[in-house]
Design a protein around this motif. Sequence first.
Motif, PDB file in Angstrom:
ATOM      1  N   ALA A 136      32.527  43.867  51.799  1.00  0.00           N
ATOM      2  CA  ALA A 136      32.999  42.917  50.725  1.00  0.00           C
ATOM      3  C   ALA A 136      33.577  41.745  51.365  1.00  0.00           C
ATOM      4  O   ALA A 136      34.205  41.835  52.406  1.00  0.00           O
ATOM      5  CB  ALA A 136      33.651  43.488  49.661  1.00  0.00           C
ATOM      6  N   ARG A 137      33.554  40.632  50.716  1.00  0.00           N
ATOM      7  CA  ARG A 137      34.433  39.514  50.883  1.00  0.00           C
ATOM      8  C   ARG A 137      34.883  39.208  49.639  1.00  0.00           C
ATOM      9  O   ARG A 137      34.375  38.858  48.609  1.00  0.00           O
ATOM     10  CB  ARG A 137      33.504  38.312  51.516  1.00  0.00           C
ATOM     11  N   ILE A 138      35.912  38.895  49.911  1.00  0.00           N
ATOM     12  CA  ILE A 138      36.886  38.624  48.389  1.00  0.00           C
ATOM     13  C   ILE A 138      36.646  36.889  48.232  1.00  0.00           C
ATOM     14  O   ILE A 138      36.616  36.196  49.130  1.00  0.00           O
ATOM     15  CB  ILE A 138      38.430  38.630  48.612  1.00  0.00           C
ATOM     16  N   GLY A 139      36.455  36.741  47.042  1.00  0.00           N
ATOM     17  CA  GLY A 139      36.182  35.471  46.278  1.00  0.00           C
ATOM     18  C   GLY A 139      37.418  34.949  45.559  1.00  0.00           C
ATOM     19  O   GLY A 139      38.546  35.127  45.915  1.00  0.00           O
ATOM     20  N   ARG A 140      37.140  34.339  44.508  1.00  0.00           N
ATOM     21  CA  ARG A 140      38.090  33.511  43.681  1.00  0.00           C
ATOM     22  C   ARG A 140      38.917  34.502  42.963  1.00  0.00           C
ATOM     23  O   ARG A 140      38.676  35.627  42.664  1.00  0.00           O
ATOM     24  CB  ARG A 140      37.559  32.635  42.406  1.00  0.00           C
ATOM     25  N   ALA A 141      40.379  34.349  42.661  1.00  0.00           N
ATOM     26  CA  ALA A 141      40.972  34.834  41.670  1.00  0.00           C
ATOM     27  C   ALA A 141      40.324  34.894  40.515  1.00  0.00           C
ATOM     28  O   ALA A 141      39.798  34.080  40.097  1.00  0.00           O
ATOM     29  CB  ALA A 141      42.466  34.382  41.828  1.00  0.00           C
ATOM     30  N   GLY A 152      41.637  35.387  36.347  1.00  0.00           N
ATOM     31  CA  GLY A 152      42.428  35.638  35.451  1.00  0.00           C
ATOM     32  C   GLY A 152      44.004  35.478  36.154  1.00  0.00           C
ATOM     33  O   GLY A 152      44.013  35.086  37.166  1.00  0.00           O
ATOM     34  N   ILE A 153      44.848  35.905  35.592  1.00  0.00           N
ATOM     35  CA  ILE A 153      46.550  35.947  36.048  1.00  0.00           C
ATOM     36  C   ILE A 153      47.214  37.273  36.492  1.00  0.00           C
ATOM     37  O   ILE A 153      48.372  36.932  36.993  1.00  0.00           O
ATOM     38  CB  ILE A 153      47.126  34.908  34.888  1.00  0.00           C
ATOM     39  N   LYS A 154      46.337  38.214  36.603  1.00  0.00           N
ATOM     40  CA  LYS A 154      47.063  39.587  36.578  1.00  0.00           C
ATOM     41  C   LYS A 154      46.554  39.923  38.089  1.00  0.00           C
ATOM     42  O   LYS A 154      46.705  41.102  38.379  1.00  0.00           O
ATOM     43  CB  LYS A 154      46.768  40.299  35.514  1.00  0.00           C
ATOM     44  N   GLY A 155      46.176  39.159  38.881  1.00  0.00           N
ATOM     45  CA  GLY A 155      45.953  39.695  40.547  1.00  0.00           C
ATOM     46  C   GLY A 155      44.535  40.232  40.697  1.00  0.00           C
ATOM     47  O   GLY A 155      44.227  40.363  41.875  1.00  0.00           O
ATOM     48  N   GLU A 156      43.679  40.064  39.645  1.00  0.00           N
ATOM     49  CA  GLU A 156      42.281  40.445  40.012  1.00  0.00           C
ATOM     50  C   GLU A 156      41.678  39.326  40.708  1.00  0.00           C
ATOM     51  O   GLU A 156      41.841  38.330  40.918  1.00  0.00           O
ATOM     52  CB  GLU A 156      41.501  40.667  38.851  1.00  0.00           C
ATOM     53  N   VAL A 157      40.408  39.867  41.603  1.00  0.00           N
ATOM     54  CA  VAL A 157      39.625  38.883  42.457  1.00  0.00           C
ATOM     55  C   VAL A 157      38.267  39.386  42.008  1.00  0.00           C
ATOM     56  O   VAL A 157      37.864  40.452  41.925  1.00  0.00           O
ATOM     57  CB  VAL A 157      40.164  38.888  44.015  1.00  0.00           C
ATOM     58  N   THR A 158      37.418  38.241  42.269  1.00  0.00           N
ATOM     59  CA  THR A 158      35.983  38.446  42.391  1.00  0.00           C
ATOM     60  C   THR A 158      35.674  38.942  43.828  1.00  0.00           C
ATOM     61  O   THR A 158      36.585  38.556  44.723  1.00  0.00           O
ATOM     62  CB  THR A 158      35.151  37.464  41.927  1.00  0.00           C
ATOM     63  N   VAL A 159      34.604  39.775  44.083  1.00  0.00           N
ATOM     64  CA  VAL A 159      34.260  40.082  45.372  1.00  0.00           C
ATOM     65  C   VAL A 159      32.740  39.982  45.526  1.00  0.00           C
ATOM     66  O   VAL A 159      32.086  40.406  44.610  1.00  0.00           O
ATOM     67  CB  VAL A 159      34.830  41.579  45.858  1.00  0.00           C
ATOM     68  N   GLU A 160      32.218  39.610  46.777  1.00  0.00           N
ATOM     69  CA  GLU A 160      30.854  39.629  47.084  1.00  0.00           C
ATOM     70  C   GLU A 160      30.601  40.906  47.949  1.00  0.00           C
ATOM     71  O   GLU A 160      31.243  41.159  49.034  1.00  0.00           O
ATOM     72  CB  GLU A 160      30.809  38.481  47.984  1.00  0.00           C
ATOM     73  N   VAL A 161      29.989  41.687  47.200  1.00  0.00           N
ATOM     74  CA  VAL A 161      29.600  43.057  47.673  1.00  0.00           C
ATOM     75  C   VAL A 161      28.584  43.002  48.867  1.00  0.00           C
ATOM     76  O   VAL A 161      27.734  42.293  48.751  1.00  0.00           O
ATOM     77  CB  VAL A 161      28.965  43.917  46.698  1.00  0.00           C
ATOM     78  N   ALA A 174      43.289  40.376  59.857  1.00  0.00           N
ATOM     79  CA  ALA A 174      44.181  41.554  59.874  1.00  0.00           C
ATOM     80  C   ALA A 174      45.604  41.526  59.049  1.00  0.00           C
ATOM     81  O   ALA A 174      45.882  42.269  58.340  1.00  0.00           O
ATOM     82  CB  ALA A 174      44.482  42.379  61.304  1.00  0.00           C
ATOM     83  N   SER A 175      46.163  40.203  59.337  1.00  0.00           N
ATOM     84  CA  SER A 175      47.307  40.150  58.439  1.00  0.00           C
ATOM     85  C   SER A 175      47.370  40.038  56.882  1.00  0.00           C
ATOM     86  O   SER A 175      48.237  40.387  56.377  1.00  0.00           O
ATOM     87  CB  SER A 175      47.749  38.619  58.894  1.00  0.00           C
ATOM     88  N   ALA A 176      46.118  40.157  56.472  1.00  0.00           N
ATOM     89  CA  ALA A 176      46.218  40.280  54.889  1.00  0.00           C
ATOM     90  C   ALA A 176      46.029  41.649  54.284  1.00  0.00           C
ATOM     91  O   ALA A 176      46.351  41.674  53.137  1.00  0.00           O
ATOM     92  CB  ALA A 176      44.730  39.496  54.380  1.00  0.00           C
ATOM     93  N   ASN A 204      38.299  34.642  50.698  1.00  0.00           N
ATOM     94  CA  ASN A 204      37.522  34.776  51.883  1.00  0.00           C
ATOM     95  C   ASN A 204      37.934  35.702  52.999  1.00  0.00           C
ATOM     96  O   ASN A 204      37.326  35.824  53.918  1.00  0.00           O
ATOM     97  CB  ASN A 204      37.607  33.306  52.607  1.00  0.00           C
ATOM     98  N   THR A 205      38.840  36.763  52.547  1.00  0.00           N
ATOM     99  CA  THR A 205      39.212  37.941  53.246  1.00  0.00           C
ATOM    100  C   THR A 205      38.081  38.854  53.378  1.00  0.00           C
ATOM    101  O   THR A 205      37.496  39.231  52.316  1.00  0.00           O
ATOM    102  CB  THR A 205      40.453  38.495  52.808  1.00  0.00           C
TER     103      THR A 205
END
Length: 198
Positions: A6-11, A13-22, A42-44, A77-78
């Motif tokens: 997956a690739r992480i997309g935008r945040a 809401g405000i509680k730490g969730e992220v969208t992901v491109e599967v 790797a630092s993430a 984008n991670t």
Amino acid sequence: MQLVVARIGRAHGIKGEVTVEVRTDEPELRLGPGAVLTTDPASAGPLTIETGRVHSGRLLLRFEGVRDRTAAEALRNTLLIADVDPAELPEEPDEYYDHQLMDLDVVLADGTEVGRITEITHLPSQDLFIVERPDGSEVMIPFVEQIVTEIDLQEQRAVIDPPPGLIDDRAEIASARDEETDASQEPGTGSQNTGDAG
């Protein structure tokens, strides 16, 4: 073996969730709660999935230790990477993992070389092979059984039966054939045989 799942997309809401491109056919297995994933960069990471849910057709994930929008946005984008046993196979016999299909030679039924699979794109309706042609150009081939007629992992090849126009040179062949047909149907200019006078 490490696979990008997956690739992480935008945040969200405000509680730490992220969208992901599967980027896996098995998100419930690779992206379920408790999964620990390495990252690029790797630092993430590594990141441990705390919760996952589908919202408006998109998968949302929350990771342990990511509690607000700022921290979630920092992950944008991670790439998320899972460790997979290379010998592991999908449960269904006609399913394949991306790593099994990468670099396969793509050929027509008569053996004509089309190119090599360099990327696989997962869309909601179907998957696409991105195939690099010998001349360096790319063609997209839908991974559906009507077009991809055989996957031969032993021979490292995918056999395709593309419809006219999917692959450029087949479209040119079809149009050249049409021109020949049109030419043969033009009325003749010679004199017609009227038969012998009796």
